[in-house]
Structure formats: structure tokens, C-alpha cells
Design an enzyme around this catalytic site. Structure first.
Site, PDB file in Angstrom:
ATOM      1  CG  ASP A  57      -2.165   0.779   1.044  1.00 50.14           C
ATOM      2  OD1 ASP A  57      -2.326   1.397  -0.027  1.00 50.14           O
ATOM      3  OD2 ASP A  57      -2.997   0.786   1.961  1.00 50.14           O
ATOM      4  CG  ASN A  98      -7.487  -2.476  -6.132  1.00 50.39           C
ATOM      5  OD1 ASN A  98      -6.546  -3.238  -5.898  1.00 50.39           O
ATOM      6  ND2 ASN A  98      -7.871  -1.543  -5.257  1.00 50.39           N
TER       7      ASN A  98
END
Ligand code: FPP
Length: 248
Positions: free
Chosen positions: A22, A70
Site C-alpha cells: 500500500d 480495485n
């Protein structure tokens, strides 16, 4: 770093490390770069980590590259990521194969561009018997979806009379997960100061040690990984049991 740092105990090295990569976007934005530059750098970081794991005797690395959520990102970013996965596989396959890396891709791969699916199939088949390290990349992966799919498959077996409900146990469920042939992660690392699992390996990480760091993924280098392993080695893993000090 090629050999294991001397302050790490080779007897207590995790066998399987999972990573939530991340902070790529923030890394790029803070440098005035487009978000995709962060993903490109993130891919390099992952490659370095894989090499580090192999050199330090870790037998499996699983990386969360693209979640089922996503797809909601801007289309240009999604397209770039798909291209990046495909390019990485095409460019790095020969080298990884030579280094004994077994590649697995997990997730609902059927929704991915067909050229990417072809490249993925090829990488998995080509490296199937490699033993040095098992490198799994989760793409279009969602843990709830994985568990739901496993339930549906098991229900179908019961409906067809091939399985009795009494025969359903944890090990059977595990056999229907994408990760059927991989032991559970010992250590999960998430970068960029976010402290959640985001639908990643929920079943598999029931007893996994968690390590969270402020470092953004593209900056997560061998030194940062070393710190994560030092933290892991200080943990007392009891798997829900009480530690016994004396044997009878
Ligand atoms: C999360 O950071 C990152 C991703 C969703 C993509 C991860 C992909 C890579 C690191 C490339 C890996 C490459 C291969 C070949 C597997 P973010 O974009 O959410 O960052 P932010 O939170 O700062 O916006």
C-alpha cells in the site's frame, strides 16, 4: 543484502510472508509524479523483496496486487496495472524460472484481459515444479469471494451425492480455496500506515502475525523488511494455546 542479517535467528524465519503493498499512489503524488509511477516503482520493490526472501530462506511470498474492489479506480490506472502485470511476467519469467521461483496467480483470473490470462497460465505451468520459493500474486482477489466460491463448490458436491455434510471440515474447505497447496502465512506486512486486512486471505490469516509500518510500499527495502522480521522474531506464537513451561 544477500545473506541473512546476523541478528536474525535462522531457526525462526517465517516460512511464508504475505504483503499488502500500500502507498504507491501517495509515494508518487508526494514527488509530483503520476500515480502509475508509484506502481512502477512498487513492482521493482516487489522484485527486490522476492529476491531477499529467497536469499534469507523464506519459502513463500504472497503479494496482494489487485483486489476485486480495485476495478473502481480510474480506468487509466486499472489499464496500466493490467499492462504492468503482463509486462512483468513476460520480462521476468525466464530469470525467475532460472532462479527456481514457482509462480502462482490467485483470484478470479477469468475477468482479466485475455492476453494477461495467457501470460499467467504460461508462467504457472512453466514454473510449476520449481522449489526455491513459491511466489503468489493475488490479482482480482477478494477473500469473501474466494470463501463463497469454495462454499458453492462444496454444496454442489453434496447436491450431486458425492459428499456427505458430515464430511465437511476445515481441511476440506481449505482444499477448495485458491491457496489449497500453500501453508498459511506466518507474517503479514502492510505498508503505508493503514491497519486493516482489506479482504485479503481472511481464512488463511487466522493465526498470522501482523506487522504494520508507516513506510510507503515503494520505499519498503531490505532494511525495512529486516525490521519487520526482527519484530516477528520477538513474537510469542501460541496459536490460541497456553505456553507450557514444564513438561510432565
Ligand atoms: C496500493 O497502493 C497498490 C496497488 C493497488 C497496486 C499494487 C501493485 C503493485 C505494487 C505492482 C505489482 C506488480 C506486479 C507485477 C505484481 P495505492 O495505489 O492504493 O496507494 P495509495 O493508497 O497511496 O493511493
Amino acid at each position: 543484502m544477500t545473506s541473512l542479517p546476523p541478528d536474525l535467528d535462522p531457526q525462526k524465519i517465517p516460512q511464508h510472508v504475505a504483503v499488502i503493498m500500500d502507498g504507491n499512489g501517495r509515494w508518487a503524488t508526494s514527488r509530483g509524479l503520476p500515480r502509475i509511477a508509484g506502481h512502477r516503482q512498487g513492482a521493482r520493490t516487489l522484485k527486490e523483496l522476492l529476491r531477499c526472501c529467497k536469499n534469507w530462506g523464506i519459502k513463500a511470498l504472497t503479494a496482494y496486487a489487485f483486489s476485486t474492489e480495485n476495478w473502481q479506480r480510474p480506468i487509466e490506472e486499472v489499464d496500466f496495472l493490467m499492462l504492468l502485470f503482463e509486462r512483468m511476467l513476460r520480462r521476468e519469467l525466464a530469470q525467475m524460472h532460472q532462479e527456481g521461483v514457482r509462480i502462482s496467480l490467485i483470484g478470479d483470473l477469468s475477468a482479466l484481459p485475455s492476453s494477461l490470462q495467457t501470460e499467467m497460465e504460461h508462467s504457472m505451468t512453466e514454473t510449476l515444479n520449481n522449489q526455491a520459493i513459491h511466489f503468489t500474486v493475488a490479482v482480482n482477489y477478494g477473500s469473501r469471494k474466494e470463501i463463497t466460491t469454495a462454499c458453492r463448490q462444496i454444496a454442489q458436491l453434496v447436491q450431486q451425492g458425492k459428499l456427505s455434510p458430515e464430511a465437511i471440515n476445515e481441511s476440506l474447505v481449505e482444499k477448495h480455496l485458491y491457496t489449497a497447496d500453500t501453508p498459511a502465512p506466518d507474517l503479514m506486512i502492510r505498508t503505508s500506515a493503514e491497519m486493516r486486512l482489506s479482504n485479503f486471505l481472511l481464512w488463511q490469516m487466522a493465526y498470522t502475525e501482523m506487522y504494520f509500518t508507516d513506510i510507503l510500499w515503494p520505499d519498503f527495502d531490505a532494511d525495512a523488511f529486516h525490521q519487520a522480521l526482527l519484530s516477528y522474531q520477538k513474537r510469542d506464537r501460541r496459536f490460541g494455546q497456553v505456553k507450557t513451561f514444564f513438561s510432565a
